[in-house]
Design a protein around this motif. Structure first.
Motif, PDB file in Angstrom:
ATOM      1  N   ASP A 157       1.825  -1.758  11.507  1.00  0.00           N
ATOM      2  CA  ASP A 157       0.475  -2.593  11.419  1.00  0.00           C
ATOM      3  C   ASP A 157      -0.139  -2.120  12.677  1.00  0.00           C
ATOM      4  O   ASP A 157       0.304  -1.112  13.517  1.00  0.00           O
ATOM      5  N   ARG A 158      -1.230  -2.859  13.021  1.00  0.00           N
ATOM      6  CA  ARG A 158      -2.136  -2.343  14.083  1.00  0.00           C
ATOM      7  C   ARG A 158      -1.419  -2.492  15.666  1.00  0.00           C
ATOM      8  O   ARG A 158      -1.791  -1.759  16.548  1.00  0.00           O
ATOM      9  N   ARG A 159      -0.119  -3.262  15.405  1.00  0.00           N
ATOM     10  CA  ARG A 159       0.561  -3.466  16.884  1.00  0.00           C
ATOM     11  C   ARG A 159       1.868  -2.347  16.947  1.00  0.00           C
ATOM     12  O   ARG A 159       2.195  -2.283  17.858  1.00  0.00           O
ATOM     13  N   GLY A 160       1.803  -1.650  15.861  1.00  0.00           N
ATOM     14  CA  GLY A 160       2.808  -0.851  16.071  1.00  0.00           C
ATOM     15  C   GLY A 160       3.947  -1.296  15.337  1.00  0.00           C
ATOM     16  O   GLY A 160       5.199  -0.739  15.565  1.00  0.00           O
ATOM     17  N   THR A 161       4.263  -2.134  14.598  1.00  0.00           N
ATOM     18  CA  THR A 161       5.411  -3.058  14.189  1.00  0.00           C
ATOM     19  C   THR A 161       5.536  -2.262  12.823  1.00  0.00           C
ATOM     20  O   THR A 161       4.578  -2.172  11.975  1.00  0.00           O
ATOM     21  N   VAL A 162       6.888  -1.776  12.817  1.00  0.00           N
ATOM     22  CA  VAL A 162       7.392  -1.320  11.471  1.00  0.00           C
ATOM     23  C   VAL A 162       7.334  -2.188  10.256  1.00  0.00           C
ATOM     24  O   VAL A 162       8.057  -3.045  10.209  1.00  0.00           O
ATOM     25  N   GLU A 163       6.521  -2.162   9.295  1.00  0.00           N
ATOM     26  CA  GLU A 163       6.817  -2.797   7.801  1.00  0.00           C
ATOM     27  C   GLU A 163       7.119  -2.260   6.874  1.00  0.00           C
ATOM     28  O   GLU A 163       7.515  -2.837   5.807  1.00  0.00           O
ATOM     29  N   TYR A 164       7.435  -0.815   6.935  1.00  0.00           N
ATOM     30  CA  TYR A 164       8.024  -0.022   5.756  1.00  0.00           C
ATOM     31  C   TYR A 164       8.435   1.276   6.299  1.00  0.00           C
ATOM     32  O   TYR A 164       8.071   1.877   7.224  1.00  0.00           O
ATOM     33  N   TYR A 165       9.789   1.415   5.523  1.00  0.00           N
ATOM     34  CA  TYR A 165      10.525   2.847   6.234  1.00  0.00           C
ATOM     35  C   TYR A 165      11.369   3.531   5.215  1.00  0.00           C
ATOM     36  O   TYR A 165      11.759   2.633   4.234  1.00  0.00           O
ATOM     37  N   TYR A 166      10.926   4.612   4.760  1.00  0.00           N
ATOM     38  CA  TYR A 166      11.794   5.366   3.721  1.00  0.00           C
ATOM     39  C   TYR A 166      12.366   6.415   4.845  1.00  0.00           C
ATOM     40  O   TYR A 166      11.614   7.369   5.167  1.00  0.00           O
ATOM     41  N   ASN A 167      13.543   6.706   4.274  1.00  0.00           N
ATOM     42  CA  ASN A 167      14.281   8.236   4.888  1.00  0.00           C
ATOM     43  C   ASN A 167      15.163   8.545   3.838  1.00  0.00           C
ATOM     44  O   ASN A 167      16.305   7.908   3.542  1.00  0.00           O
ATOM     45  N   SER A 168      14.825   9.881   3.416  1.00  0.00           N
ATOM     46  CA  SER A 168      16.003  10.435   2.381  1.00  0.00           C
ATOM     47  C   SER A 168      16.991  11.322   2.971  1.00  0.00           C
ATOM     48  O   SER A 168      17.844  11.925   2.487  1.00  0.00           O
ATOM     49  N   ARG A 169      16.770  11.667   4.406  1.00  0.00           N
ATOM     50  CA  ARG A 169      17.596  12.616   5.110  1.00  0.00           C
ATOM     51  C   ARG A 169      18.676  11.895   6.246  1.00  0.00           C
ATOM     52  O   ARG A 169      18.475  12.311   7.295  1.00  0.00           O
ATOM     53  N   ARG A 170      19.611  11.266   5.491  1.00  0.00           N
ATOM     54  CA  ARG A 170      20.600  10.536   6.619  1.00  0.00           C
ATOM     55  C   ARG A 170      21.420  11.696   7.271  1.00  0.00           C
ATOM     56  O   ARG A 170      22.035  11.121   8.053  1.00  0.00           O
ATOM     57  N   ASP A 171      21.535  12.805   6.786  1.00  0.00           N
ATOM     58  CA  ASP A 171      22.228  13.751   7.271  1.00  0.00           C
ATOM     59  C   ASP A 171      21.767  14.280   8.723  1.00  0.00           C
ATOM     60  O   ASP A 171      22.346  14.716   9.602  1.00  0.00           O
ATOM     61  N   ILE A 172      20.418  13.935   8.952  1.00  0.00           N
ATOM     62  CA  ILE A 172      19.785  14.342  10.011  1.00  0.00           C
ATOM     63  C   ILE A 172      19.220  13.013  10.876  1.00  0.00           C
ATOM     64  O   ILE A 172      19.563  13.100  11.967  1.00  0.00           O
ATOM     65  N   TYR A 228       0.728  -1.397   0.055  1.00  0.00           N
ATOM     66  CA  TYR A 228      -0.024   0.126  -0.029  1.00  0.00           C
ATOM     67  C   TYR A 228       0.849   1.418   0.062  1.00  0.00           C
ATOM     68  O   TYR A 228       0.389   2.301  -0.372  1.00  0.00           O
ATOM     69  N   ALA A 229       2.167   1.158   0.360  1.00  0.00           N
ATOM     70  CA  ALA A 229       2.975   2.229   0.685  1.00  0.00           C
ATOM     71  C   ALA A 229       3.034   3.106  -0.516  1.00  0.00           C
ATOM     72  O   ALA A 229       2.772   4.634  -0.321  1.00  0.00           O
ATOM     73  N   GLU A 230       3.442   2.525  -1.625  1.00  0.00           N
ATOM     74  CA  GLU A 230       3.743   3.827  -2.847  1.00  0.00           C
ATOM     75  C   GLU A 230       2.205   4.274  -3.117  1.00  0.00           C
ATOM     76  O   GLU A 230       2.568   5.462  -3.693  1.00  0.00           O
ATOM     77  N   GLN A 231       1.261   3.609  -3.007  1.00  0.00           N
ATOM     78  CA  GLN A 231       0.155   4.260  -3.494  1.00  0.00           C
ATOM     79  C   GLN A 231      -0.355   5.425  -2.549  1.00  0.00           C
ATOM     80  O   GLN A 231      -0.849   6.549  -3.233  1.00  0.00           O
ATOM     81  N   ILE A 232      -0.193   5.086  -1.299  1.00  0.00           N
ATOM     82  CA  ILE A 232      -0.340   6.262  -0.545  1.00  0.00           C
ATOM     83  C   ILE A 232       0.601   7.641  -0.422  1.00  0.00           C
ATOM     84  O   ILE A 232       0.222   8.540  -0.404  1.00  0.00           O
ATOM     85  N   LEU A 233       2.046   7.201  -0.855  1.00  0.00           N
ATOM     86  CA  LEU A 233       2.718   8.072  -1.017  1.00  0.00           C
ATOM     87  C   LEU A 233       2.630   9.042  -2.194  1.00  0.00           C
ATOM     88  O   LEU A 233       3.393  10.214  -2.335  1.00  0.00           O
TER      89      LEU A 233
END
Length: 460
Positions: free
Chosen positions: A24-39, A6-11
């Protein structure tokens, strides 16, 4: 059911964001994207499968925006937060959080965020003091990789424009680097050590853009909270508004008022708030055409175009292609820990003959694709998306192995795939791409599936 699909569609809601996280509903990370590794140095492999409460210090079920959205089913838009990850890195940003539904059940949430720290691009733009020396300004502008006369003139004008506080209107096709030019103006100016905030106006639904720009007041409308908008967040700094020609006319009128008065009023509020913001706006269509088509208010146009700069497309400055190629080879060698020496002469020839409808962004994506597939010291044509081969109506023979593909049906299929991909790159949404191609959204979606076209195309 997994949430990653679902991620790409929502993004697609946002073209400009620094990162995103799906749980997910329990708060487990299933997708992650970060473009600012300097921060924020977190990588997806470091947090996928972990609990949100492990990743961020101080985040619990009762104060987490993501868990609130999962519980209530109501999105939270443009919420200011300060977060500290488990590595001890602290950062602030504007966060928008949405529930993910599967039929009638909430299965998780996605949070998209923009960091509030000064934004350094992947090009070589450096943090600076408020008073820049000539040498420091030269260093900033050198981050815009070019040797062409057109770009050197543009860089000189950026340097001149940065010395004033005037509004600026940029015009350039998608992928030419309008945000990079806006950042160069900001960082070379006396506001350079303050915030630079970027927003693509086409990426936000019309009914949300006003509240995102100007903020909201609790009780002003249903579920409204006290939240600052981008004008307040960019106070004393620079606000870059891309594709301003896509902004609804009523919002354009309020933007004009804010620029003229240097004051804004939050949605649902009555108290004016003074702001000191330099506006840099951009269009991806000729501004005069926008005026004639009624997509840009004339009074706003003249208020913005105190300085108007045109960023030339890559096809009109082909002498920049090889320097840019060399830059991205170095860049991806560093970020991917590779030791690619460059591209072959055949690739250089193909690049010089290509029309580059996606401009510099398309070139960057092409080289990144090569880095993913290359197994030797040099990126060859076989390592690059085969859609690239259809250049100016002719294909390039890349190997004897592919000679068997030279029948008409296969060539037409490849050409159709190439045209659809370029439409998606240019329009940045399936709906607009379908209109450009003269087909229905459903027909386009079917072709994307049949032709196996990747939809994770890089945004501007």
């Amino acid at each position: 059911m997994g949430l990653t699909k679902y991620a790409e569609q929502i993004l697609n809601i946002y073209n400009y964001f620094d990162g995103a996280i799906v749980v997910d509903r329990r708060g487990t990370v299933e997708y992650y994207y970060n473009s600012r590794r300097d921060i924020n140095t977190l990588k997806d492999e470091e947090i996928l499968g972990r609990s949100l409460f492990e990743v961020y210090r101080g985040i619990k079920a009762d104060n987490s925006t993501m868990m609130e959205v999962i519980k209530t089913g109501k999105p939270l838009i443009n919420k200011h937060q300060n977060l500290t990850n488990y590595k001890g890195e602290t950062y602030e940003g504007l966060f928008s959080t949405f529930p993910i539904w599967d039929e009638n059940r909430i299965v998780g949430a996605i949070e998209i965020f923009i960091y509030m720290q000064n934004r350094d691009t992947h090009m070589n733009i450096f943090a600076i003091d408020s008073e820049m020396t000539k040498a420091e300004q030269t260093k900033v502008l050198s981050g815009m990789i070019s040797v062409s006369d057109e770009m050197e003139l543009l860089k000189r004008r950026i340097g001149q424009t940065a010395q004033t506080d005037s509004n600026v209107l940029l015009y350039g096709e998608t992928g030419t680097g309008k945000e990079l030019a806006a950042q160069a103006i900001h960082k070379s100016s006396k506001r350079g050590n303050m915030r630079f905030i970027s927003q693509n106006c086409a990426a936000i639904p019309e009914n949300l853009l006003e509240s995102i720009l100007f903020g909201t007041v609790r009780g002003g409308f249903t579920n409204a909270e006290n939240r600052m908008g981008l004008f307040e967040a960019a106070n004393r700094g620079t606000l870059f508004l891309d594709e301003i020609n896509s902004m609804d006319m009523s919002v354009q009128a309020k933007l004009l008022k804010a620029i003229e008065e240097q004051k804004i009023t939050r949605v649902g509020g009555i108290q004016p708030i003074s702001v000191d913001v330099r506006i840099i706006a951009a269009t991806n269509v000729d501004p005069l055409k926008c005026l004639s088509e009624g997509k840009l208010r004339e009074d706003l146009y003249y208020r913005l175009k105190v300085v108007q700069l045109c960023i030339p497309p890559l096809r009109k400055r082909k002498e920049d292609i090889i320097p840019l190629t060399e830059y991205y080879v170095d860049f991806f060698n560093q970020t991917m820990s590779r030791q690619i020496k460059g591209v072959t002469e055949k690739v250089k020839e193909a690049f010089m003959n290509h029309s580059w409808p996606g401009n510099v962004r398309e070139l960057r994506n092409m080289i990144e694709s090569g880095f993913n597939l290359c197994e030797s010291d040099y990126i060859d044509l076989k390592d690059i998306d085969s859609d690239m081969l259809f250049i100016r109506g002719k294909s390039i023979d890349i190997s004897d192995e592919r000679e068997c593909e030279n029948n008409l049906k296969q060539k037409m299929k490849k050409f159709e795939k190439h045209i659809i991909r370029q439409a998606l790159i240019h329009c940045k949404s399936q709906t607009k791409a379908a209109e450009l191609l003269g087909i229905s959204r459903q027909t386009l979606n079917n072709k994307i599936k049949d032709l196996n076209i990747s939809e994770s195309l890089d945004g501007e």
